[in-house]
Motif scaffolding. Structure first.
Motif, PDB file in Angstrom:
ATOM      1  N   ASP A  97      -8.074  -1.359   3.343  1.00 56.59           N
ATOM      2  CA  ASP A  97      -7.537  -2.663   3.693  1.00 56.59           C
ATOM      3  C   ASP A  97      -8.519  -3.480   4.526  1.00 56.59           C
ATOM      4  O   ASP A  97      -8.361  -4.681   4.669  1.00 56.59           O
ATOM      5  CB  ASP A  97      -6.225  -2.513   4.480  1.00 56.59           C
ATOM      6  CG  ASP A  97      -5.129  -1.883   3.659  1.00 56.59           C
ATOM      7  OD1 ASP A  97      -5.223  -1.940   2.412  1.00 56.59           O
ATOM      8  OD2 ASP A  97      -4.184  -1.346   4.251  1.00 56.59           O
ATOM      9  N   SER A  98      -9.537  -2.876   5.090  1.00 52.74           N
ATOM     10  CA  SER A  98     -10.445  -3.583   5.989  1.00 52.74           C
ATOM     11  C   SER A  98     -11.668  -4.148   5.262  1.00 52.74           C
ATOM     12  O   SER A  98     -12.661  -4.464   5.898  1.00 52.74           O
ATOM     13  CB  SER A  98     -10.897  -2.652   7.111  1.00 52.74           C
ATOM     14  OG  SER A  98     -11.623  -1.579   6.560  1.00 52.74           O
ATOM     15  N   ASP A  99     -11.605  -4.291   3.952  1.00 56.00           N
ATOM     16  CA  ASP A  99     -12.737  -4.789   3.185  1.00 56.00           C
ATOM     17  C   ASP A  99     -12.811  -6.315   3.150  1.00 56.00           C
ATOM     18  O   ASP A  99     -13.721  -6.864   2.564  1.00 56.00           O
ATOM     19  CB  ASP A  99     -12.679  -4.260   1.741  1.00 56.00           C
ATOM     20  CG  ASP A  99     -12.846  -2.754   1.688  1.00 56.00           C
ATOM     21  OD1 ASP A  99     -13.406  -2.181   2.639  1.00 56.00           O
ATOM     22  OD2 ASP A  99     -12.398  -2.161   0.701  1.00 56.00           O
ATOM     23  N   MET A 100     -11.869  -6.986   3.753  1.00 53.41           N
ATOM     24  CA  MET A 100     -11.827  -8.438   3.713  1.00 53.41           C
ATOM     25  C   MET A 100     -12.818  -9.026   4.717  1.00 53.41           C
ATOM     26  O   MET A 100     -13.047  -8.474   5.782  1.00 53.41           O
ATOM     27  CB  MET A 100     -10.417  -8.931   4.029  1.00 53.41           C
ATOM     28  CG  MET A 100      -9.350  -8.366   3.098  1.00 53.41           C
ATOM     29  SD  MET A 100      -9.680  -8.606   1.354  1.00 53.41           S
ATOM     30  CE  MET A 100      -9.604 -10.357   1.264  1.00 53.41           C
ATOM     31  N   GLU A 101     -13.410 -10.177   4.354  1.00 50.14           N
ATOM     32  CA  GLU A 101     -14.398 -10.801   5.225  1.00 50.14           C
ATOM     33  C   GLU A 101     -13.759 -11.483   6.424  1.00 50.14           C
ATOM     34  O   GLU A 101     -14.263 -11.400   7.527  1.00 50.14           O
ATOM     35  CB  GLU A 101     -15.221 -11.804   4.425  1.00 50.14           C
ATOM     36  CG  GLU A 101     -16.144 -11.149   3.419  1.00 50.14           C
ATOM     37  CD  GLU A 101     -16.967 -12.165   2.667  1.00 50.14           C
ATOM     38  OE1 GLU A 101     -17.054 -13.319   3.113  1.00 50.14           O
ATOM     39  OE2 GLU A 101     -17.522 -11.799   1.632  1.00 50.14           O
ATOM     40  N   ASP A 102     -12.681 -12.199   6.212  1.00 57.06           N
ATOM     41  CA  ASP A 102     -12.029 -12.877   7.327  1.00 57.06           C
ATOM     42  C   ASP A 102     -10.524 -12.835   7.159  1.00 57.06           C
ATOM     43  O   ASP A 102      -9.997 -12.457   6.122  1.00 57.06           O
ATOM     44  CB  ASP A 102     -12.532 -14.317   7.482  1.00 57.06           C
ATOM     45  CG  ASP A 102     -12.234 -15.177   6.264  1.00 57.06           C
ATOM     46  OD1 ASP A 102     -11.627 -14.675   5.310  1.00 57.06           O
ATOM     47  OD2 ASP A 102     -12.615 -16.355   6.282  1.00 57.06           O
ATOM     48  N   LEU A 103      -9.829 -13.220   8.187  1.00 60.68           N
ATOM     49  CA  LEU A 103      -8.375 -13.110   8.223  1.00 60.68           C
ATOM     50  C   LEU A 103      -7.683 -14.006   7.205  1.00 60.68           C
ATOM     51  O   LEU A 103      -6.713 -13.599   6.580  1.00 60.68           O
ATOM     52  CB  LEU A 103      -7.874 -13.425   9.639  1.00 60.68           C
ATOM     53  CG  LEU A 103      -6.411 -13.214   9.901  1.00 60.68           C
ATOM     54  CD1 LEU A 103      -6.027 -11.762   9.633  1.00 60.68           C
ATOM     55  CD2 LEU A 103      -6.063 -13.599  11.323  1.00 60.68           C
ATOM     56  N   GLN A 141      -4.984 -13.098   0.005  1.00 61.16           N
ATOM     57  CA  GLN A 141      -4.953 -12.027  -0.992  1.00 61.16           C
ATOM     58  C   GLN A 141      -3.655 -11.211  -0.875  1.00 61.16           C
ATOM     59  O   GLN A 141      -3.046 -10.867  -1.885  1.00 61.16           O
ATOM     60  CB  GLN A 141      -6.158 -11.111  -0.861  1.00 61.16           C
ATOM     61  CG  GLN A 141      -6.178 -10.043  -1.931  1.00 61.16           C
ATOM     62  CD  GLN A 141      -7.398  -9.157  -1.860  1.00 61.16           C
ATOM     63  OE1 GLN A 141      -8.187  -9.239  -0.930  1.00 61.16           O
ATOM     64  NE2 GLN A 141      -7.564  -8.301  -2.852  1.00 61.16           N
ATOM     65  N   MET A 142      -3.242 -10.910   0.346  1.00 65.55           N
ATOM     66  CA  MET A 142      -2.004 -10.153   0.539  1.00 65.55           C
ATOM     67  C   MET A 142      -0.797 -10.939   0.023  1.00 65.55           C
ATOM     68  O   MET A 142       0.107 -10.378  -0.599  1.00 65.55           O
ATOM     69  CB  MET A 142      -1.818  -9.790   2.010  1.00 65.55           C
ATOM     70  CG  MET A 142      -2.828  -8.790   2.518  1.00 65.55           C
ATOM     71  SD  MET A 142      -2.825  -7.230   1.603  1.00 65.55           S
ATOM     72  CE  MET A 142      -1.347  -6.496   2.231  1.00 65.55           C
ATOM     73  N   ARG A 148       0.863  -1.177   0.000  1.00 66.42           N
ATOM     74  CA  ARG A 148       0.000   0.000   0.000  1.00 66.42           C
ATOM     75  C   ARG A 148       0.898   1.224   0.000  1.00 66.42           C
ATOM     76  O   ARG A 148       2.071   1.141   0.326  1.00 66.42           O
ATOM     77  CB  ARG A 148      -0.945   0.033   1.198  1.00 66.42           C
ATOM     78  CG  ARG A 148      -0.251   0.164   2.526  1.00 66.42           C
ATOM     79  CD  ARG A 148      -1.255   0.255   3.666  1.00 66.42           C
ATOM     80  NE  ARG A 148      -0.601   0.400   4.939  1.00 66.42           N
ATOM     81  CZ  ARG A 148      -0.152   1.531   5.455  1.00 66.42           C
ATOM     82  NH1 ARG A 148      -0.285   2.661   4.789  1.00 66.42           N
ATOM     83  NH2 ARG A 148       0.432   1.565   6.630  1.00 66.42           N
ATOM     84  N   SER A 157      -8.750 -15.103   4.234  1.00 67.86           N
ATOM     85  CA  SER A 157      -8.857 -14.594   2.861  1.00 67.86           C
ATOM     86  C   SER A 157      -8.009 -13.338   2.687  1.00 67.86           C
ATOM     87  O   SER A 157      -7.418 -13.120   1.629  1.00 67.86           O
ATOM     88  CB  SER A 157     -10.311 -14.327   2.482  1.00 67.86           C
ATOM     89  OG  SER A 157     -10.867 -13.330   3.294  1.00 67.86           O
ATOM     90  N   TYR A 158      -7.932 -12.524   3.737  1.00 68.08           N
ATOM     91  CA  TYR A 158      -7.068 -11.337   3.687  1.00 68.08           C
ATOM     92  C   TYR A 158      -5.608 -11.745   3.531  1.00 68.08           C
ATOM     93  O   TYR A 158      -4.888 -11.212   2.697  1.00 68.08           O
ATOM     94  CB  TYR A 158      -7.258 -10.512   4.956  1.00 68.08           C
ATOM     95  CG  TYR A 158      -6.333  -9.320   5.047  1.00 68.08           C
ATOM     96  CD1 TYR A 158      -6.589  -8.170   4.317  1.00 68.08           C
ATOM     97  CD2 TYR A 158      -5.195  -9.359   5.851  1.00 68.08           C
ATOM     98  CE1 TYR A 158      -5.744  -7.077   4.386  1.00 68.08           C
ATOM     99  CE2 TYR A 158      -4.348  -8.271   5.926  1.00 68.08           C
ATOM    100  CZ  TYR A 158      -4.622  -7.132   5.198  1.00 68.08           C
ATOM    101  OH  TYR A 158      -3.779  -6.064   5.271  1.00 68.08           O
TER     102      TYR A 158
END
Length: 102
Positions: free
Chosen positions: A44-50, A56-57, A28, A52-53
């Motif tokens: 950055d807080s658009d992820m549903e759960d940790l 994706q990262m 970012r 998947s975040y």
């Protein structure tokens, strides 16, 4: 003074990689304190759960590093002709040397 220079270096887009070191580290662009104060929510807080975040990262980091590596390799190839040593003399040729006095 050094923290300001370090911040400028880490947030500047580098010619060789086409990314800033900050972006390659955190995926970012940096936010100044004033930007945090005025923004409503972090993107950055658009992820549903940790999990998947994290996935994706990891994918984004791998892609950014691959692109940066390709850009760096391309820059090295483009710069290579400028650094090639051209042999002007053959072994045994007479040459003049200029020595500076001690």
């Amino acid at each position: 003074m050094l923290p300001y220079v370090q911040y400028a270096y880490n947030t500047s887009t580098h010619k060789q990689t086409k990314y800033s070191p900050f972006y390659l580290q955190f995926l970012r662009h940096p936010r100044l304190p004033m930007e945090l104060y005025t923004s409503n929510a972090s993107s950055d807080s658009d992820m549903e759960d940790l999990s998947s975040y994290a996935y994706q990262m990891q994918s984004m980091m791998r892609e950014a590093h691959d692109i940066a590596r390709e850009n760096s390799d391309r820059a090295k190839q483009n710069a290579a002709p400028a650094f090639e040593v051209k042999q002007a003399h053959q072994l045994g040729d007479m040459v003049r040397m200029f020595l500076l006095p001690p």
